[in-house]
Design an enzyme around this catalytic site. Structure first.
Site, PDB file in Angstrom:
ATOM      1  N   GLU A  25       0.830  -1.201   0.000  1.00  0.00           N
ATOM      2  CA  GLU A  25       0.000   0.000   0.000  1.00  0.00           C
ATOM      3  C   GLU A  25       0.866   1.253   0.000  1.00  0.00           C
ATOM      4  O   GLU A  25       1.975   1.245   0.499  1.00  0.00           O
ATOM      5  CB  GLU A  25      -0.907   0.003   1.240  1.00  0.00           C
ATOM      6  CG  GLU A  25      -1.986  -1.046   1.125  1.00  0.00           C
ATOM      7  CD  GLU A  25      -2.870  -1.153   2.351  1.00  0.00           C
ATOM      8  OE1 GLU A  25      -3.992  -1.618   2.211  1.00  0.00           O
ATOM      9  OE2 GLU A  25      -2.434  -0.775   3.446  1.00  0.00           O
ATOM     10  N   CYS A  36       3.623   8.580   0.861  1.00  0.00           N
ATOM     11  CA  CYS A  36       4.163   7.683   1.880  1.00  0.00           C
ATOM     12  C   CYS A  36       4.381   6.320   1.216  1.00  0.00           C
ATOM     13  O   CYS A  36       3.413   5.671   0.807  1.00  0.00           O
ATOM     14  CB  CYS A  36       3.146   7.602   3.023  1.00  0.00           C
ATOM     15  SG  CYS A  36       3.607   6.464   4.318  1.00  0.00           S
ATOM     16  N   CYS A  94       6.806  -6.561   7.633  1.00  0.00           N
ATOM     17  CA  CYS A  94       7.965  -6.103   8.397  1.00  0.00           C
ATOM     18  C   CYS A  94       8.329  -7.180   9.402  1.00  0.00           C
ATOM     19  O   CYS A  94       7.441  -7.817   9.972  1.00  0.00           O
ATOM     20  CB  CYS A  94       7.624  -4.797   9.121  1.00  0.00           C
ATOM     21  SG  CYS A  94       9.038  -4.085   9.984  1.00  0.00           S
ATOM     22  N   CYS A 102       6.777  -4.454  16.035  1.00  0.00           N
ATOM     23  CA  CYS A 102       6.455  -3.476  17.081  1.00  0.00           C
ATOM     24  C   CYS A 102       5.030  -3.782  17.548  1.00  0.00           C
ATOM     25  O   CYS A 102       4.149  -4.068  16.723  1.00  0.00           O
ATOM     26  CB  CYS A 102       6.554  -2.054  16.536  1.00  0.00           C
ATOM     27  SG  CYS A 102       8.218  -1.679  15.960  1.00  0.00           S
ATOM     28  N   CYS A 113       1.892  -2.066  15.947  1.00  0.00           N
ATOM     29  CA  CYS A 113       1.866  -1.847  14.490  1.00  0.00           C
ATOM     30  C   CYS A 113       1.270  -3.046  13.752  1.00  0.00           C
ATOM     31  O   CYS A 113       1.703  -4.179  13.954  1.00  0.00           O
ATOM     32  CB  CYS A 113       3.284  -1.572  13.990  1.00  0.00           C
ATOM     33  SG  CYS A 113       3.384  -1.441  12.191  1.00  0.00           S
ATOM     34  N   GLY A 121       7.139  -1.614   6.302  1.00  0.00           N
ATOM     35  CA  GLY A 121       8.519  -2.088   6.300  1.00  0.00           C
ATOM     36  C   GLY A 121       9.517  -1.175   6.975  1.00  0.00           C
ATOM     37  O   GLY A 121       9.235  -0.004   7.251  1.00  0.00           O
ATOM     38  N   SER A 178      11.558   6.494  15.110  1.00  0.00           N
ATOM     39  CA  SER A 178      10.369   6.086  15.863  1.00  0.00           C
ATOM     40  C   SER A 178      10.775   5.811  17.299  1.00  0.00           C
ATOM     41  O   SER A 178      11.206   4.714  17.623  1.00  0.00           O
ATOM     42  CB  SER A 178       9.775   4.823  15.231  1.00  0.00           C
ATOM     43  OG  SER A 178       9.356   5.115  13.923  1.00  0.00           O
ATOM     44  N   HIS A 200       8.965   6.672  20.601  1.00  0.00           N
ATOM     45  CA  HIS A 200       7.774   6.116  21.252  1.00  0.00           C
ATOM     46  C   HIS A 200       7.887   5.850  22.751  1.00  0.00           C
ATOM     47  O   HIS A 200       6.871   5.576  23.398  1.00  0.00           O
ATOM     48  CB  HIS A 200       7.302   4.817  20.574  1.00  0.00           C
ATOM     49  CG  HIS A 200       7.067   4.940  19.105  1.00  0.00           C
ATOM     50  ND1 HIS A 200       6.462   6.037  18.540  1.00  0.00           N
ATOM     51  CD2 HIS A 200       7.358   4.107  18.072  1.00  0.00           C
ATOM     52  CE1 HIS A 200       6.387   5.866  17.216  1.00  0.00           C
ATOM     53  NE2 HIS A 200       6.939   4.713  16.917  1.00  0.00           N
ATOM     54  N   ASN A 242      -3.300   4.661  15.840  1.00  0.00           N
ATOM     55  CA  ASN A 242      -4.358   4.191  14.942  1.00  0.00           C
ATOM     56  C   ASN A 242      -4.691   2.747  15.271  1.00  0.00           C
ATOM     57  O   ASN A 242      -3.859   1.872  15.063  1.00  0.00           O
ATOM     58  CB  ASN A 242      -3.874   4.270  13.490  1.00  0.00           C
ATOM     59  CG  ASN A 242      -3.608   5.703  13.088  1.00  0.00           C
ATOM     60  OD1 ASN A 242      -4.495   6.538  13.134  1.00  0.00           O
ATOM     61  ND2 ASN A 242      -2.375   5.995  12.726  1.00  0.00           N
ATOM     62  N   CYS A 264      -0.758   5.390   9.580  1.00  0.00           N
ATOM     63  CA  CYS A 264       0.495   4.748   9.990  1.00  0.00           C
ATOM     64  C   CYS A 264       0.189   3.454  10.704  1.00  0.00           C
ATOM     65  O   CYS A 264      -0.635   3.411  11.602  1.00  0.00           O
ATOM     66  CB  CYS A 264       1.241   5.539  11.054  1.00  0.00           C
ATOM     67  SG  CYS A 264       1.392   7.243  10.859  1.00  0.00           S
TER      68      CYS A 264
END
Ligand code: SAH
Ligand code: SF4
Length: 399
Positions: A112, A125, A132, A136, A139, A198, A252, A254, A329, A372
């Site tokens: 995507e 993006c 991946c 995480c 994700c 990824g 990233s 976090h 998200n 994301c």
């Protein structure tokens, strides 16, 4: 075991849309062109493919017909197939793309790619891998079973599709919704972020070569300052990225302590926060004019207290940094919730008062699913999720 290449597959045209200069030269050498002519033809092909967006060899008016015919016998200028195109009311677009099979039994992976228009820029993006490996915990991409690196051409294919669809090549027709930046000298795709599926630094060579094509002044001609590579913290590759690609860096982060970051971003067990921040301090080209973006996903009750906001600014002291707060998200099966809006605002205020620009990625494109960490390319799941999460999804605007 790798399945044997079938005779039919062997005859498949070799795609030149997404090729590097070296690959174009190789294709021409295989057609028997001598060195001097080859160099001239590479420049011409390059111009047609990347500056003009040609999709057909016959459009290349300054190349002799017999050579065009021979090119067309062995090659094509196809892009990845668009399986689905979703367009949000605010102009955010998401494409589900199918890649050509890499071997006889491969059905073709899907990736995507998301386009986010703003008044003065348009950000694409892109994905660097199918899935991946890094898992995480917040994700969705990390839960995909199939993982492979994208090739340079597959990364570039995303840019070509976007420019085709947005009328961003000379003579192209821009969408009439008025939401895509357009006009004399304005480019629909002005910025690229490697924030799709990824971990780009686990696919360094392909990403580097794709960036070289994106920034080539005779072709796509994008500024390096408008390309951002986001990493979860692959420390050994970060200096290479700075030295060889000279793009902007996003990290990233976090979490502000190792036990929590170990949980959220398991790669932290290998490269803990101290090493990651040292690699940021050493990042070639970082300065106040070229700040490193630190991404911080807002997870309710996990990393969102005022104390953590203060710890964050302490941690980044002395670094040329921007902080990007990302509302989490959600996706089906995820174990987290997004922080409340007041909590995000409080967090953002502490960061802002410490002197950092702290944009919260603005919720956008609620009517399509393109945020994301939500990217997971199985069309069936996509449709189911789209129904379930119509109102929950958030899309961000990127610097
Ligand atoms: N692998 C790279 C780039 C792709 S992810 C990386 O991790 O940096 C792009 C950004 O989206 C990262 O900051 C990532 O942590 C964030 N992200 C992943 N899942 C998310 C989710 N569910 N909600 C919000 N942000 C998410
Ligand atoms: Fe991979 Fe990035 Fe998702 Fe982590 S956040 S699983 S590194 S895509």
């Amino acid at each position: 075991m790798t399945p044997a290449v079938s005779a039919a597959e062997d005859r498949r045209p070799v795609r030149l849309a997404g090729a590097t200069r070296a690959e174009l030269a190789c294709a021409l050498a295989n057609l028997g062109l001598a060195d001097r002519e080859r160099r001239m033809r590479v420049s011409q092909l390059w111009h047609w493919i990347y500056h003009r967006g040609a999709r057909d060899f016959s459009a290349m008016r300054n190349i002799a017909r017999p050579l065009l015919d021979r090119l067309a016998e062995r090659h094509d200028l196809e892009r990845p197939e668009i399986v689905a195109e979703q367009i949000s009311a605010d102009g955010t677009r998401k494409w589900l793309l199918r890649l050509p099979p890499v071997h006889a039994r491969d059905k073709g992976a899907e990736i995507e790619c998301v386009y986010i228009p703003e008044s003065d820029r348009g950000t694409l993006c892109v994905s660097s891998q199918v899935g991946c490996t890094l898992n995480c915990s917040f994700c969705h991409t990390g839960t995909m079973a199939l993982v492979r690196n994208l090739t340079t051409a597959e990364i570039l294919g995303q840019v070509l599709v976007a420019r085709d669809r947005l009328g961003d090549f000379p003579g192209g027709v821009a969408p009439t919704d008025g939401l895509v930046p357009s006009g004399e000298g304005v480019r629909a795709v002005s910025n690229i972020v490697f924030m799709g599926m990824g971990e780009p630094l686990y696919n360094f060579e392909a990403v580097r070569d794709a960036i070289a094509v994106m920034t080539d002044g005779d072709g796509l001609s994008l500024s390096r300052r408008r390309i951002t590579v986001s990493t979860s913290g692959v420390v050994p590759e970060m200096s290479r990225l700075g030295a060889e690609c000279r793009t902007m860096l996003a990290v990233s982060l976090h979490a502000t302590n190792n036990p929590l970051r170990d949980r959220l971003v398991p790669l932290n067990r290998k490269y803990p926060i101290e090493q990651l921040l040292q690699a940021c301090r050493d990042y070639p080209g970082a300065s106040n004019a070229r700040r490193i973006t630190f991404e911080y996903v807002m997870l309710k009750g996990v990393n969102d207290t005022p104390a953590e906001a203060k710890a964050l600014v302490r941690l980044l002291r002395g670094l040329p940094a921007k902080i990007n707060l990302i509302p989490f998200n959600p996706w089906p099966g995820s174990n987290y919730e997004c922080s409340d809006w007041e909590t995000i605002e409080r967090f953002s205020e502490i960061v802002f008062n410490a002197g950092y620009a702290s944009p919260v990625r603005t919720p956008r494109g609620r009517d399509i699913l393109a945020a994301c960490g939500q990217l997971k390319s199985e069309s069936e799941k996509l449709r189911a999720r789209a129904r379930m999460m119509l109102e929950e999804s958030l899309v961000f605007g990127q610097d």
